[in-house]
Design a protein around this motif. Sequence first.
Motif, PDB file in Angstrom:
ATOM      1  N   ALA A  92     -34.361 -51.797  20.802  1.00 55.22           N
ATOM      2  CA  ALA A  92     -32.932 -51.987  20.528  1.00 55.22           C
ATOM      3  C   ALA A  92     -32.573 -51.379  19.174  1.00 55.22           C
ATOM      4  CB  ALA A  92     -32.563 -53.460  20.578  1.00 55.22           C
ATOM      5  N   ASP A  93     -33.382 -51.622  18.171  1.00 52.52           N
ATOM      6  CA  ASP A  93     -33.120 -51.039  16.851  1.00 52.52           C
ATOM      7  C   ASP A  93     -33.187 -49.517  16.895  1.00 52.52           C
ATOM      8  OD1 ASP A  93     -32.827 -53.563  15.768  1.00 52.52           O
ATOM      9  OD2 ASP A  93     -34.904 -53.668  15.053  1.00 52.52           O
ATOM     10  N   GLN A  94     -34.169 -48.989  17.628  1.00 48.93           N
ATOM     11  CA  GLN A  94     -34.324 -47.542  17.734  1.00 48.93           C
ATOM     12  C   GLN A  94     -33.122 -46.924  18.446  1.00 48.93           C
ATOM     13  OE1 GLN A  94     -38.157 -48.057  19.596  1.00 48.93           O
ATOM     14  NE2 GLN A  94     -39.227 -47.205  17.825  1.00 48.93           N
ATOM     15  N   LEU A  95     -32.654 -47.569  19.496  1.00 52.40           N
ATOM     16  CA  LEU A  95     -31.484 -47.049  20.215  1.00 52.40           C
ATOM     17  C   LEU A  95     -30.211 -47.174  19.388  1.00 52.40           C
ATOM     18  CD1 LEU A  95     -32.257 -48.304  23.831  1.00 52.40           C
ATOM     19  CD2 LEU A  95     -32.247 -45.931  23.031  1.00 52.40           C
ATOM     20  N   LYS A  96     -30.063 -48.268  18.679  1.00 57.00           N
ATOM     21  CA  LYS A  96     -28.885 -48.423  17.807  1.00 57.00           C
ATOM     22  C   LYS A  96     -28.832 -47.303  16.776  1.00 57.00           C
ATOM     23  CE  LYS A  96     -28.515 -53.423  18.170  1.00 57.00           C
ATOM     24  NZ  LYS A  96     -28.709 -54.719  17.485  1.00 57.00           N
ATOM     25  N   ALA A  97     -29.986 -46.989  16.200  1.00 58.65           N
ATOM     26  CA  ALA A  97     -30.041 -45.919  15.200  1.00 58.65           C
ATOM     27  C   ALA A  97     -29.700 -44.568  15.829  1.00 58.65           C
ATOM     28  CB  ALA A  97     -31.426 -45.875  14.552  1.00 58.65           C
ATOM     29  N   ALA A  98     -30.172 -44.338  17.053  1.00 56.83           N
ATOM     30  CA  ALA A  98     -29.956 -43.044  17.709  1.00 56.83           C
ATOM     31  C   ALA A  98     -28.537 -42.898  18.269  1.00 56.83           C
ATOM     32  CB  ALA A  98     -30.970 -42.865  18.837  1.00 56.83           C
ATOM     33  N   LEU A  99     -27.962 -43.989  18.758  1.00 56.36           N
ATOM     34  CA  LEU A  99     -26.675 -43.913  19.452  1.00 56.36           C
ATOM     35  C   LEU A  99     -25.491 -44.265  18.558  1.00 56.36           C
ATOM     36  CD1 LEU A  99     -27.791 -45.543  22.819  1.00 56.36           C
ATOM     37  CD2 LEU A  99     -27.741 -43.112  22.214  1.00 56.36           C
ATOM     38  N   GLY A 100     -25.764 -44.832  17.412  1.00 49.14           N
ATOM     39  CA  GLY A 100     -24.697 -45.170  16.487  1.00 49.14           C
ATOM     40  C   GLY A 100     -23.770 -46.233  17.048  1.00 49.14           C
ATOM     41  N   ASP A 101     -22.550 -46.252  16.555  1.00 50.55           N
ATOM     42  CA  ASP A 101     -21.627 -47.299  16.989  1.00 50.55           C
ATOM     43  C   ASP A 101     -20.801 -46.913  18.224  1.00 50.55           C
ATOM     44  OD1 ASP A 101     -19.875 -45.508  15.855  1.00 50.55           O
ATOM     45  OD2 ASP A 101     -18.941 -46.952  14.496  1.00 50.55           O
ATOM     46  N   ALA A 102     -21.228 -45.867  18.918  1.00 44.95           N
ATOM     47  CA  ALA A 102     -20.578 -45.516  20.184  1.00 44.95           C
ATOM     48  C   ALA A 102     -21.043 -46.425  21.312  1.00 44.95           C
ATOM     49  CB  ALA A 102     -20.873 -44.063  20.548  1.00 44.95           C
ATOM     50  N   ALA A 103     -22.111 -47.218  21.053  1.00 44.73           N
ATOM     51  CA  ALA A 103     -22.669 -48.087  22.086  1.00 44.73           C
ATOM     52  C   ALA A 103     -22.971 -49.462  21.524  1.00 44.73           C
ATOM     53  CB  ALA A 103     -23.953 -47.482  22.649  1.00 44.73           C
ATOM     54  N   SER A 104     -22.908 -50.438  22.403  1.00 46.99           N
ATOM     55  CA  SER A 104     -23.416 -51.768  22.094  1.00 46.99           C
ATOM     56  C   SER A 104     -24.797 -51.846  22.731  1.00 46.99           C
ATOM     57  CB  SER A 104     -22.508 -52.851  22.671  1.00 46.99           C
ATOM     58  OG  SER A 104     -21.243 -52.795  22.060  1.00 46.99           O
ATOM     59  N   VAL A 105     -25.791 -52.220  21.939  1.00 44.55           N
ATOM     60  CA  VAL A 105     -27.177 -52.242  22.398  1.00 44.55           C
ATOM     61  C   VAL A 105     -27.730 -53.649  22.201  1.00 44.55           C
ATOM     62  CG1 VAL A 105     -29.489 -51.274  22.064  1.00 44.55           C
ATOM     63  CG2 VAL A 105     -27.470 -49.823  21.733  1.00 44.55           C
ATOM     64  N   THR A 106     -28.386 -54.177  23.237  1.00 45.49           N
ATOM     65  CA  THR A 106     -29.017 -55.489  23.116  1.00 45.49           C
ATOM     66  C   THR A 106     -30.457 -55.435  23.615  1.00 45.49           C
ATOM     67  OG1 THR A 106     -28.208 -56.213  25.278  1.00 45.49           O
ATOM     68  CG2 THR A 106     -26.858 -56.773  23.357  1.00 45.49           C
ATOM     69  N   GLU A 107     -31.308 -56.151  22.945  1.00 49.09           N
ATOM     70  CA  GLU A 107     -32.722 -56.275  23.310  1.00 49.09           C
ATOM     71  C   GLU A 107     -32.837 -57.045  24.625  1.00 49.09           C
ATOM     72  OE1 GLU A 107     -36.582 -56.031  23.544  1.00 49.09           O
ATOM     73  OE2 GLU A 107     -35.643 -55.187  21.768  1.00 49.09           O
TER      74      GLU A 107
END
Length: 186
Positions: A92-107
């Motif tokens: 989740a942290d890795q995806l948040k860093a890669a996708l920025g605030d264009a997405a909501s990411v949850t573990e």
Amino acid sequence: MVSLQALTALGARGAAVVEIGPLRITERTDLALASVAARRGRRAELAAAAEAAGVPLPDAARHQAGAPYSAFWTAPEMWFVEAPFGSHELIADQLKAALGDAASVTEQTDAWVVFDLAAADLAPVLERLCNVDFRAVPKGYATRTVMEHLGIYLVKLDQGAVRLYGPRSSAQSLLHALEGAAVSTG
């Protein structure tokens, strides 16, 4: 001092492997899982960030394999993304860093049990458990369905391979249903 040890969804230290006739059921503990949802009006921005990061965002009812990320569609502008746990424990942290605030990411890793089913012909087992016409759907098909009383995701990896995602809290019930269907197909 307390010594904590991780347990699988089935309560063991190692992944379960069950063989019943030609069917092999393998608990997958080596996958990290996160949900990704496009924020309102930002689908194009998310698509660009995902492409740059190598994160597939497949169309409706589809799964797309990749390395290290694979993904399947769960709802409009929403996906489950998986990667090897060994290198993506913090997916989740890795995806948040890669996708920025264009997405909501949850573990999601510890919320689901994942079973891979393999057999020359999975249709007899699956038709006893859910309403997916396994023979008719193409490779890469992904859907939410019900097995027994459980809401699960089903991904057709190949004619002889399927991946099931079920609620972790019902892991034993899902495995029991799979075993029962396998025994009844003889």
